[in-house]
Enzyme design. Structure first.
Site, PDB file in Angstrom:
ATOM      1  N   GLU A 179     -14.941  -0.515 -21.470  1.00  0.00           N
ATOM      2  CA  GLU A 179     -15.079  -1.353 -22.493  1.00  0.00           C
ATOM      3  C   GLU A 179     -17.127  -2.199 -21.662  1.00  0.00           C
ATOM      4  OE1 GLU A 179     -12.366  -5.003 -20.483  1.00  0.00           O
ATOM      5  OE2 GLU A 179     -12.679  -4.166 -18.468  1.00  0.00           O
TER       6      GLU A 179
ATOM      7  N   ASP B 247      -6.708   6.832  -4.632  1.00  0.00           N
ATOM      8  CA  ASP B 247      -6.324   8.576  -4.358  1.00  0.00           C
ATOM      9  C   ASP B 247      -5.844   9.510  -4.414  1.00  0.00           C
ATOM     10  OD1 ASP B 247      -6.552   7.053  -7.715  1.00  0.00           O
ATOM     11  OD2 ASP B 247      -7.908   9.016  -7.098  1.00  0.00           O
TER      12      ASP B 247
ATOM     13  N   HIS C 140     -14.163   4.289  -0.566  1.00  0.00           N
ATOM     14  CA  HIS C 140     -13.392   3.058  -0.206  1.00  0.00           C
ATOM     15  C   HIS C 140     -12.844   3.737   0.710  1.00  0.00           C
ATOM     16  CE1 HIS C 140     -14.889   0.180  -3.568  1.00  0.00           C
ATOM     17  NE2 HIS C 140     -15.713   0.308  -2.567  1.00  0.00           N
TER      18      HIS C 140
ATOM     19  N   TYR D 105       0.520  -1.334   0.109  1.00  0.00           N
ATOM     20  CA  TYR D 105      -0.228  -0.138  -0.324  1.00  0.00           C
ATOM     21  C   TYR D 105       1.018   1.164   0.009  1.00  0.00           C
ATOM     22  CZ  TYR D 105      -4.417  -1.785   0.157  1.00  0.00           C
ATOM     23  OH  TYR D 105      -6.124  -2.133   0.021  1.00  0.00           O
TER      24      TYR D 105
ATOM     25  N   THR E 186     -15.525   2.118 -14.358  1.00  0.00           N
ATOM     26  CA  THR E 186     -15.838   0.761 -13.430  1.00  0.00           C
ATOM     27  C   THR E 186     -15.822  -0.263 -13.906  1.00  0.00           C
ATOM     28  OG1 THR E 186     -16.331   0.176 -11.505  1.00  0.00           O
ATOM     29  CG2 THR E 186     -17.815   1.685 -12.672  1.00  0.00           C
ATOM     30  N   SER E 187     -15.351  -1.386 -13.337  1.00  0.00           N
ATOM     31  CA  SER E 187     -15.872  -2.425 -13.728  1.00  0.00           C
ATOM     32  C   SER E 187     -16.810  -2.988 -13.100  1.00  0.00           C
ATOM     33  CB  SER E 187     -15.004  -4.054 -13.512  1.00  0.00           C
ATOM     34  OG  SER E 187     -14.873  -3.511 -11.887  1.00  0.00           O
TER      35      SER E 187
ATOM     36  N   ARG F  88       1.991   1.622  -3.016  1.00  0.00           N
ATOM     37  CA  ARG F  88       1.126   2.690  -4.129  1.00  0.00           C
ATOM     38  C   ARG F  88       0.711   3.912  -3.499  1.00  0.00           C
ATOM     39  NH1 ARG F  88      -4.701  -0.589  -3.346  1.00  0.00           N
ATOM     40  NH2 ARG F  88      -5.222   0.367  -4.817  1.00  0.00           N
TER      41      ARG F  88
ATOM     42  N   ASN G  91     -12.206   5.150  -5.934  1.00  0.00           N
ATOM     43  CA  ASN G  91     -10.840   5.708  -5.833  1.00  0.00           C
ATOM     44  C   ASN G  91      -9.944   5.926  -4.794  1.00  0.00           C
ATOM     45  OD1 ASN G  91     -11.125   4.439  -8.321  1.00  0.00           O
ATOM     46  ND2 ASN G  91     -10.542   6.337  -8.828  1.00  0.00           N
TER      47      ASN G  91
ATOM     48  N   CYS H 186      -4.167   3.944  13.265  1.00  0.00           N
ATOM     49  CA  CYS H 186      -3.938   3.527  14.468  1.00  0.00           C
ATOM     50  C   CYS H 186      -5.054   1.856  14.583  1.00  0.00           C
ATOM     51  CB  CYS H 186      -3.438   3.818  15.338  1.00  0.00           C
ATOM     52  SG  CYS H 186      -3.348   2.725  17.228  1.00  0.00           S
TER      53      CYS H 186
HETATM   54  C1  BV8 Z   1     -18.883  -5.348   1.881  1.00  0.00           C
HETATM   55  C2  BV8 Z   1      -9.896  -1.196  -1.057  1.00  0.00           C
HETATM   56  C3  BV8 Z   1     -20.322  -5.796   3.285  1.00  0.00           C
HETATM   57  C4  BV8 Z   1      -8.760  -0.076  -1.811  1.00  0.00           C
HETATM   58  C5  BV8 Z   1     -11.278  -2.304  -2.542  1.00  0.00           C
HETATM   59  C6  BV8 Z   1     -18.953 -12.466   0.763  1.00  0.00           C
HETATM   60  C7  BV8 Z   1     -18.336 -11.781   1.712  1.00  0.00           C
HETATM   61  C8  BV8 Z   1     -18.037 -10.130   2.148  1.00  0.00           C
HETATM   62  C9  BV8 Z   1     -18.406  -9.341   1.165  1.00  0.00           C
HETATM   63  C10 BV8 Z   1     -18.678 -10.006  -0.591  1.00  0.00           C
HETATM   64  C11 BV8 Z   1     -18.674 -11.223  -0.185  1.00  0.00           C
HETATM   65  N1  BV8 Z   1     -19.190 -11.554  -1.923  1.00  0.00           N
HETATM   66  C12 BV8 Z   1     -19.287  -9.948  -1.827  1.00  0.00           C
HETATM   67  C13 BV8 Z   1     -19.150  -9.577  -1.150  1.00  0.00           C
HETATM   68  C14 BV8 Z   1     -19.215  -8.167  -1.037  1.00  0.00           C
HETATM   69  C15 BV8 Z   1     -17.898  -7.382  -1.594  1.00  0.00           C
HETATM   70  C16 BV8 Z   1     -17.593  -7.064  -3.068  1.00  0.00           C
HETATM   71  O1  BV8 Z   1     -18.406  -7.206  -3.648  1.00  0.00           O
HETATM   72  N2  BV8 Z   1     -16.630  -8.317  -3.841  1.00  0.00           N
HETATM   73  C17 BV8 Z   1     -16.899  -8.846  -5.394  1.00  0.00           C
HETATM   74  C18 BV8 Z   1     -15.523  -9.062  -5.934  1.00  0.00           C
HETATM   75  C19 BV8 Z   1     -17.931  -9.856  -5.942  1.00  0.00           C
HETATM   76  N3  BV8 Z   1     -17.211  -6.034  -1.238  1.00  0.00           N
HETATM   77  C20 BV8 Z   1     -16.812  -6.078  -0.343  1.00  0.00           C
HETATM   78  O2  BV8 Z   1     -16.046  -6.859   0.934  1.00  0.00           O
HETATM   79  C21 BV8 Z   1     -17.229  -4.363  -0.032  1.00  0.00           C
HETATM   80  N4  BV8 Z   1     -17.401  -4.715   1.618  1.00  0.00           N
HETATM   81  O3  BV8 Z   1     -19.894  -5.296   1.401  1.00  0.00           O
HETATM   82  O4  BV8 Z   1     -18.858  -5.025   3.154  1.00  0.00           O
HETATM   83  C22 BV8 Z   1     -19.813  -6.831   4.426  1.00  0.00           C
HETATM   84  C23 BV8 Z   1     -18.878  -7.579   5.166  1.00  0.00           C
HETATM   85  C24 BV8 Z   1     -18.894  -8.453   5.931  1.00  0.00           C
HETATM   86  C25 BV8 Z   1     -19.473  -9.686   5.258  1.00  0.00           C
HETATM   87  C26 BV8 Z   1     -20.753  -9.178   4.440  1.00  0.00           C
HETATM   88  C27 BV8 Z   1     -20.800  -7.984   4.224  1.00  0.00           C
HETATM   89  C28 BV8 Z   1     -16.380  -3.936   0.835  1.00  0.00           C
HETATM   90  C29 BV8 Z   1     -15.426  -3.431  -0.894  1.00  0.00           C
HETATM   91  C30 BV8 Z   1     -14.267  -2.836  -0.984  1.00  0.00           C
HETATM   92  C31 BV8 Z   1     -13.376  -3.468  -1.694  1.00  0.00           C
HETATM   93  N5  BV8 Z   1     -11.863  -2.336  -1.634  1.00  0.00           N
HETATM   94  N6  BV8 Z   1     -10.646  -1.576  -1.941  1.00  0.00           N
HETATM   95  C32 BV8 Z   1      -7.836  -0.089  -2.480  1.00  0.00           C
HETATM   96  O5  BV8 Z   1      -7.243  -1.698  -2.486  1.00  0.00           O
HETATM   97  O6  BV8 Z   1      -7.726   0.501  -3.530  1.00  0.00           O
HETATM   98  S1  BV8 Z   1     -12.483  -2.367  -4.133  1.00  0.00           S
HETATM   99  C33 BV8 Z   1     -11.302  -2.220  -5.098  1.00  0.00           C
HETATM  100  O7  BV8 Z   1     -12.166  -2.729  -5.845  1.00  0.00           O
HETATM  101  C34 BV8 Z   1     -10.940  -0.799  -5.629  1.00  0.00           C
HETATM  102  O8  BV8 Z   1     -11.200   0.374  -4.595  1.00  0.00           O
HETATM  103  C35 BV8 Z   1     -11.709  -0.691  -6.860  1.00  0.00           C
HETATM  104  O9  BV8 Z   1     -12.446   0.944  -6.830  1.00  0.00           O
HETATM  105  C36 BV8 Z   1     -12.171  -1.732  -6.924  1.00  0.00           C
HETATM  106  C37 BV8 Z   1     -13.555  -1.829  -7.852  1.00  0.00           C
HETATM  107  O10 BV8 Z   1     -13.217  -1.801  -9.377  1.00  0.00           O
HETATM  108  P1  BV8 Z   1     -12.948  -0.528 -10.042  1.00  0.00           P
HETATM  109  O11 BV8 Z   1     -13.135   0.783  -9.596  1.00  0.00           O
HETATM  110  O12 BV8 Z   1     -14.197  -0.980 -11.337  1.00  0.00           O
HETATM  111  O13 BV8 Z   1     -11.802  -0.611 -11.212  1.00  0.00           O
HETATM  112  P2  BV8 Z   1     -11.005  -2.105 -11.680  1.00  0.00           P
HETATM  113  O14 BV8 Z   1     -10.264  -2.060 -12.311  1.00  0.00           O
HETATM  114  O15 BV8 Z   1     -12.108  -3.842 -11.995  1.00  0.00           O
HETATM  115  O16 BV8 Z   1     -12.510  -1.940 -13.202  1.00  0.00           O
HETATM  116  C38 BV8 Z   1     -11.457  -0.614 -13.811  1.00  0.00           C
HETATM  117  C39 BV8 Z   1     -12.778   0.030 -15.004  1.00  0.00           C
HETATM  118  O17 BV8 Z   1     -12.674   0.937 -15.824  1.00  0.00           O
HETATM  119  C40 BV8 Z   1     -12.549  -1.379 -16.208  1.00  0.00           C
HETATM  120  O18 BV8 Z   1     -14.402  -1.690 -16.622  1.00  0.00           O
HETATM  121  C41 BV8 Z   1     -11.823  -0.929 -17.890  1.00  0.00           C
HETATM  122  O19 BV8 Z   1     -12.372  -1.947 -18.359  1.00  0.00           O
HETATM  123  C42 BV8 Z   1     -11.907   0.744 -17.133  1.00  0.00           C
HETATM  124  N7  BV8 Z   1     -11.105   1.841 -17.589  1.00  0.00           N
HETATM  125  C43 BV8 Z   1      -9.636   1.733 -17.661  1.00  0.00           C
HETATM  126  N8  BV8 Z   1      -9.478   2.212 -18.271  1.00  0.00           N
HETATM  127  C44 BV8 Z   1     -10.084   3.869 -18.793  1.00  0.00           C
HETATM  128  C45 BV8 Z   1     -11.386   2.670 -18.568  1.00  0.00           C
HETATM  129  N9  BV8 Z   1     -12.301   3.400 -18.389  1.00  0.00           N
HETATM  130  C46 BV8 Z   1     -12.487   4.446 -19.411  1.00  0.00           C
HETATM  131  N10 BV8 Z   1     -10.979   5.447 -19.458  1.00  0.00           N
HETATM  132  C47 BV8 Z   1     -10.539   4.588 -19.306  1.00  0.00           C
HETATM  133  N11 BV8 Z   1      -8.934   5.321 -19.667  1.00  0.00           N
END
Ligand code: BV8
Length: 265
Positions: free
Chosen positions: A231, A118, A133, A77, A204-205, A80, A116, A141
Site C-alpha cells: 500500500e 526475526d 532494531h 516477546y 515498511t510503513s 514472538r 525486522n 542481561c
Molecule cells: C529513537 C522493536 C532516539 C522491536 C521497534 C518521541 C520520543 C522518542 C522517540 C520518538 C518520538 N517521536 C518519534 C520518535 C521516534 C520513534 C518513532 O519513530 N516513533 C514513530 C512511531 C512516530 N522512534 C524511536 O523511538 C526510535 N528511537 O528515536 O531514539 C531518541 C531516544 C529518546 C528520545 C528521543 C529520541 C526507536 C525505533 C524502534 C522502535 N522499535 N520495534 C520489535 O518489537 O519488533 S519499531 C517497529 O516498527 C518494528 O521494529 C517495525 O519493524 C517498525 C516499523 O514497522 P514496519 O516494519 O514498517 O512494519 P509495519 O507493520 O508498520 O508496516 C508493514 C508494511 O508492509 C505495511 O505498509 C504493509 O502494507 C506492508 N506489507 C504487508 N505485507 C506485505 C507488505 N509489503 C509487501 N509485501 C507484503 N507481503
C-alpha cells in the site's frame, strides 16, 4: 513504447554499483509473522489473544512497559521469538539474498538494512545484514548487558532471570521506542544511504524513525529510489519508482528481470 516499472527498475538495478535496501515487517508477513501495524488474526494461542487484542504492540515495545510488567512483556516477546523460529524465509527474503550475490558478483556493493528482528534474512542467505532494531533471537542481561542466545524452546518462567548477574533479568536484544539504535547499525545505514546509487524500501510503513529517514538521505544523494509495498506510505510520493504488490512476488520477478532467470537459482 511504455516501459513497465519493473523493467525500468530492473535496468537500474542491473546497472547499479552500490545498492542499499531497507526492509520492514511486510517482507516477513508471508512467512506468517504479523506486521507491526497489521490486522490481528484469530490464530493466536488462547493465552495470547488478550495480549495481542487489548494492547497496541507499540505500547509493549517500550522500556516503560518492561519496567511496569516485565513478565508480560517478556512473555509477549518470547511468544514472538517462538513464532520466528517456526517461520521460514519466503521468496522475498530469498530474492534479496540472490540480489546481493548478483550485485557483488559484478563487483558492486550491497547493504541490507532491516527493521525486522526475526533473522529471516540471515536464514535466507543474506550476508552482513544491518539490524537497525536489534534481534529477538538474542536476549541480554538488564544489568551487565551481556548477551545470550536462548534455547529453541520457550522460557520456563517469566520474566527470565539473568544467568550473568544475580537478581537481574533477561530482556530481548531489540530497540524499543525511545531507545537509541545501535551506533554501529546507525553508522552503517548512514554510510549506505549516503553512497548508494539505488535505494529500495520494501515492506515498511515508513513511519518509524530514524529508519524511515534513510530513504530521504539516499534521495538527497541522488540515488534512484524504489518502494516495494502493498500500500502507499508517506514515502510513496518521494520515490522514483513504486512497485505495488507483495514482496514475495515482486522481488523474485525483479531479480530475474535484472539478472536473468538463473539469478534466483
Ligand atoms: C529513537 C522493536 C532516539 C522491536 C521497534 C518521541 C520520543 C522518542 C522517540 C520518538 C518520538 N517521536 C518519534 C520518535 C521516534 C520513534 C518513532 O519513530 N516513533 C514513530 C512511531 C512516530 N522512534 C524511536 O523511538 C526510535 N528511537 O528515536 O531514539 C531518541 C531516544 C529518546 C528520545 C528521543 C529520541 C526507536 C525505533 C524502534 C522502535 N522499535 N520495534 C520489535 O518489537 O519488533 S519499531 C517497529 O516498527 C518494528 O521494529 C517495525 O519493524 C517498525 C516499523 O514497522 P514496519 O516494519 O514498517 O512494519 P509495519 O507493520 O508498520 O508496516 C508493514 C508494511 O508492509 C505495511 O505498509 C504493509 O502494507 C506492508 N506489507 C504487508 N505485507 C506485505 C507488505 N509489503 C509487501 N509485501 C507484503 N507481503
Amino acid at each position: 513504447m511504455t516501459v513497465r516499472p519493473i523493467e525500468l527498475v530492473a535496468r537500474r538495478l542491473a546497472a547499479a554499483k552500490r545498492v542499499a535496501v531497507i526492509t520492514g515487517a511486510g517482507i516477513s508477513a508471508e512467512s506468517g509473522l504479523r506486521t507491526f501495524r497489521g490486522a490481528t488474526t484469530a490464530d493466536l494461542p488462547p493465552d495470547m489473544q488478550s495480549l495481542w487484542k487489548e494492547f497496541d504492540p507499540a505500547t509493549l515495545a517500550t522500556p516503560e512497559a518492561f519496567a511496569r510488567d516485565p513478565a508480560m512483556v517478556s512473555k509477549w516477546y518470547d511468544w514472538r521469538r517462538m513464532g520466528c523460529l517456526a517461520a521460514e524465509p519466503n521468496p522475498g527474503h530469498r530474492a534479496l539474498a540472490a540480489l546481493q550475490r548478483a550485485v557483488e558478483a559484478k563487483g558492486g556493493e550491497f547493504v541490507l538494512l532491516t527493521q525486522n528482528v526475526d533473522r529471516l534474512h540471515q536464514r535466507a542467505g543474506s550476508i552482513g545484514v544491518v539490524e537497525l532494531h536489534g534481534t529477538i533471537m538474542e536476549w541480554r542481561c538488564t544489568t551487565s548487558g551481556e548477551r545470550m542466545t536462548p534455547p529453541e524452546s520457550a522460557f520456563r518462567t517469566y520474566p527470565p532471570t539473568s544467568p550473568f548477574t544475580p537478581g537481574a533479568l533477561l530482556r530481548p536484544d531489540v530497540v524499543w521506542f525511545g531507545e537509541m539504535l545501535p551506533p554501529a547499525a546507525l553508522a552503517a545505514a548512514a554510510s549506505a544511504a549516503g553512497s548508494c546509487d539505488v535505494f529500495m524500501s520494501i515492506g515498511t510503513s515508513a513511519v518509524v524513525y530514524p529508519a524511515a529517514g534513510f530513504l530521504f538521505d539516499a534521495k538527497r544523494n541522488e540515488a534512484f529510489t524504489i518502494e516495494v509495498n502493498l500500500e502507499a506510505t508517506p514515502a510513496s510520493e518521494f520515490v522514483d519508482a513504486t512497485l505495488g504488490g507483495s514482496s514475495s512476488a515482486v522481488l523474485p520477478a525483479l531479480v530475474r528481470a535484472a539478472f536473468g532467470p538463473g539469478a534466483m537459482a
